[in-house]
Enzyme design. Structure first.
Site, mmCIF file in Angstrom:
data_model
loop_
_atom_site.group_PDB
_atom_site.id
_atom_site.type_symbol
_atom_site.label_atom_id
_atom_site.label_comp_id
_atom_site.label_asym_id
_atom_site.label_seq_id
_atom_site.Cartn_x
_atom_site.Cartn_y
_atom_site.Cartn_z
ATOM 1 N N ASN A 9 0.864 -1.182 0.000
ATOM 2 C CA ASN A 9 0.000 0.000 0.000
ATOM 3 C C ASN A 9 0.902 1.233 0.000
ATOM 4 O O ASN A 9 1.517 1.555 1.017
ATOM 5 C CB ASN A 9 -0.889 -0.019 1.254
ATOM 6 C CG ASN A 9 -1.705 1.255 1.402
ATOM 7 O OD1 ASN A 9 -1.844 2.021 0.461
ATOM 8 N ND2 ASN A 9 -2.244 1.475 2.594
ATOM 9 N N LYS A 11 0.052 4.272 -0.247
ATOM 10 C CA LYS A 11 -0.619 5.456 0.321
ATOM 11 C C LYS A 11 -0.441 6.662 -0.611
ATOM 12 O O LYS A 11 -0.398 6.488 -1.825
ATOM 13 C CB LYS A 11 -0.091 5.742 1.733
ATOM 14 C CG LYS A 11 -0.056 4.485 2.609
ATOM 15 C CD LYS A 11 0.108 4.795 4.050
ATOM 16 C CE LYS A 11 0.367 3.514 4.813
ATOM 17 N NZ LYS A 11 0.095 3.624 6.218
ATOM 18 N N HIS A 94 -9.619 1.068 4.818
ATOM 19 C CA HIS A 94 -8.335 1.245 5.507
ATOM 20 C C HIS A 94 -8.556 2.180 6.700
ATOM 21 O O HIS A 94 -9.359 3.112 6.628
ATOM 22 C CB HIS A 94 -7.298 1.829 4.542
ATOM 23 C CG HIS A 94 -5.911 1.789 5.107
ATOM 24 N ND1 HIS A 94 -5.461 2.734 6.002
ATOM 25 C CD2 HIS A 94 -4.890 0.920 4.916
ATOM 26 C CE1 HIS A 94 -4.207 2.435 6.339
ATOM 27 N NE2 HIS A 94 -3.836 1.345 5.692
ATOM 28 N N GLU A 96 -6.942 4.591 7.796
ATOM 29 C CA GLU A 96 -6.721 6.020 7.516
ATOM 30 C C GLU A 96 -7.963 6.639 6.870
ATOM 31 O O GLU A 96 -8.288 7.798 7.104
ATOM 32 C CB GLU A 96 -5.471 6.188 6.632
ATOM 33 C CG GLU A 96 -4.210 5.947 7.463
ATOM 34 C CD GLU A 96 -3.017 5.451 6.689
ATOM 35 O OE1 GLU A 96 -3.010 5.524 5.444
ATOM 36 O OE2 GLU A 96 -2.065 4.964 7.346
ATOM 37 N N GLU A 166 -5.600 -5.311 10.547
ATOM 38 C CA GLU A 166 -4.612 -4.251 10.748
ATOM 39 C C GLU A 166 -4.919 -3.506 12.055
ATOM 40 O O GLU A 166 -5.745 -2.575 12.062
ATOM 41 C CB GLU A 166 -4.662 -3.252 9.597
ATOM 42 C CG GLU A 166 -4.291 -3.831 8.251
ATOM 43 C CD GLU A 166 -3.627 -2.780 7.370
ATOM 44 O OE1 GLU A 166 -2.486 -3.009 6.964
ATOM 45 O OE2 GLU A 166 -4.238 -1.731 7.119
ATOM 46 N N GLY A 172 2.085 2.075 10.676
ATOM 47 C CA GLY A 172 3.002 3.197 10.502
ATOM 48 C C GLY A 172 3.682 3.641 11.782
ATOM 49 O O GLY A 172 4.261 4.725 11.831
ATOM 50 N N SER A 212 3.204 -2.291 10.418
ATOM 51 C CA SER A 212 4.659 -2.219 10.644
ATOM 52 C C SER A 212 5.388 -3.523 10.284
ATOM 53 O O SER A 212 6.306 -3.945 10.993
ATOM 54 C CB SER A 212 4.956 -1.800 12.086
ATOM 55 O OG SER A 212 4.466 -0.496 12.324
HETATM 56 C C1 PEP Z 1 -0.855 0.023 5.882
HETATM 57 O O1 PEP Z 1 -0.749 1.092 5.314
HETATM 58 O O2 PEP Z 1 -1.857 -0.673 5.683
HETATM 59 C C2 PEP Z 1 0.209 -0.423 6.792
HETATM 60 C C3 PEP Z 1 0.085 -1.576 7.376
HETATM 61 O O3 PEP Z 1 1.264 0.443 6.968
HETATM 62 P P1 PEP Z 1 2.660 0.107 7.686
HETATM 63 O O4 PEP Z 1 3.173 -1.195 7.118
HETATM 64 O O5 PEP Z 1 3.546 1.253 7.361
HETATM 65 O O6 PEP Z 1 2.382 -0.024 9.151
#
Ligand code: PEP
Length: 256
Positions: A9, A11, A94, A96, A166, A172, A212
Site C-alpha cells: 500500500n 498510500k 483502511h 486512515e 490491521e 506506521g 509495521s
Molecule cells: C498500511 O498502510 O496498511 C500499513 C500496514 O502500513 P505500515 O506497514 O507502514 O504499518
C-alpha cells in the site's frame, strides 16, 4: 504448498514518474515467486504508469479506495467501473480512510459490494484502535467491522473477498503486533465468517496481517497457520525491503 498474497500500500506516495522508477527497481531484483501473488497499490494517478511498466505479470495492481457508485456527479471520485480496466484489487476500509475521511461500516459495505460488482477483489481492512485494545474491546470491534463491512454481499461472493487484520496502533508506528496477539484475532475473523457465511467460506477466506511489517518480522507472521499474506505500508516503498518481504514469503511457501 501455502500460497501468500503480499500487498504493498503506497498510500499518498509516488508520483507517476517515481512510481515507474520504483517498479523498475522491484523488477530488477524479481525472481519467479511461484506461490506468491504480489500486489502493488499506487495512488490512482500512478496506476496507469505502473501498469505499463509491469513485466511478465510479476505484479498485480490494486487501488487504495473506490466510490460505491459506478458513475455520476461525484466530483473527484473514482469508481470500480473505472478501476476494473486497470486493476484487480482494491483496498476498502483502511483505517486512515475510516479516521480521516470518516468512512463508516455502512459506506464500506457499499464499497465492498461495488468492488465485487465490478470484478475487483476487495481487501477489507479491520482492526482496533489503541483505546479499544486497552479497554479489552478488540474482539467486539473486529466482529462489528466484519458484520458491517460484509453486510451487503452474498454467500457466493465471500470467496472473492480478502480480509486484512490491521491493528490501528500498529500501522506506521514501527510497533508491530506480536504474533501471539495476532493469532487470536485471526481466529475471531474465521469464526465470524463461519457464523455469517458457513464453514467452507471461513476455511477458504484469505486473511492478511498488516501493521509495521518489515523484513525483520515478516517470517513471524507468515508462519502463523491461518495467515495467508501481508498488507505492507512503509516497507513497500523501499524496493530492497519489499523485495526481501516477497522473497521470504516465497521461501516459506516453498518449504511448506
Ligand atoms: C498500511 O498502510 O496498511 C500499513 C500496514 O502500513 P505500515 O506497514 O507502514 O504499518
Amino acid at each position: 504448498m501455502k500460497h501468500f498474497t503480499i500487498v504493498g500500500n503506497w498510500k499518498m506516495h509516488q508520483t507517476p514518474e517515481q512510481a515507474v522508477r520504483l517498479v523498475a527497481r522491484l523488477q530488477e531484483k524479481a525472481k519467479p515467486r511461484t506461490h506468491v501473488t504480489s500486489v502493488l497499490c499506487p495512488p490512482f494517478v500512478s496506476i496507469p504508469a505502473v501498469k505499463a511498466e509491469i513485466q511478465d505479470d510479476l505484479f498485480k495492481l490494486g487501488a487504495q479506495n473506490l466510490n460505491e457508485k459506478d458513475e455520476g456527479a461525484f466530483t473527484g471520485e473514482v469508481s470500480g467501473a473505472m478501476l476494473k480496466e486497470l486493476a484487480d484489487y482494491v483496498i476498502v476500509g483502511h483505517s486512515e480512510r475510516r479516521h480521516y475521511e470518516h468512512e463508516t461500516d455502512k459506506r464500506i459495505a457499499k464499497k465492498v459490494a461495488a468492488a465485487l460488482r465490478n470484478g475487483l477483489t476487495p481487501i477489507l481492512c479491520v482492526g482496533e484502535k489503541l483505546s479499544d485494545k486497552q479497554d479489552g474491546h478488540t474482539r467486539r470491534v473486529v466482529v462489528d467491522q466484519l458484520q458491517g463491512g460484509l453486510s451487503q454481499i452474498t454467500g457466493a461472493e465471500i470467496g472473492k473477498v480478502i480480509v486484512a487484520y490491521e491493528p490501528v496502533w500498529a500501522i506506521g508506528t514501527g510497533e508491530s503486533a506480536a504474533p501471539d496477539q495476532v493469532e487470536p484475532v485471526v481466529n475471531v475473523i474465521r469464526q465470524t465468517i463461519e457464523e455469517m457465511f458457513g464453514e467452507a467460506a471461513s476455511g477458504s477466506l484469505e486473511i492478511l496481517y498488516g501493521g509495521s511489517v518489515s523484513p525483520d518480522n515478516v517470517k513471524a507472521y507468515l508462519v502463523i497457520e491461518h495467515i495467508n499474506g501481508l498488507l505492507v505500508g512503509g516497507a513497500s516503498l523501499n524496493f530492497e525491503q519489499f523485495t526481501a518481504i516477497m522473497d521470504t514469503a516465497a521461501s516459506i511457501s516453498d518449504g511448506r
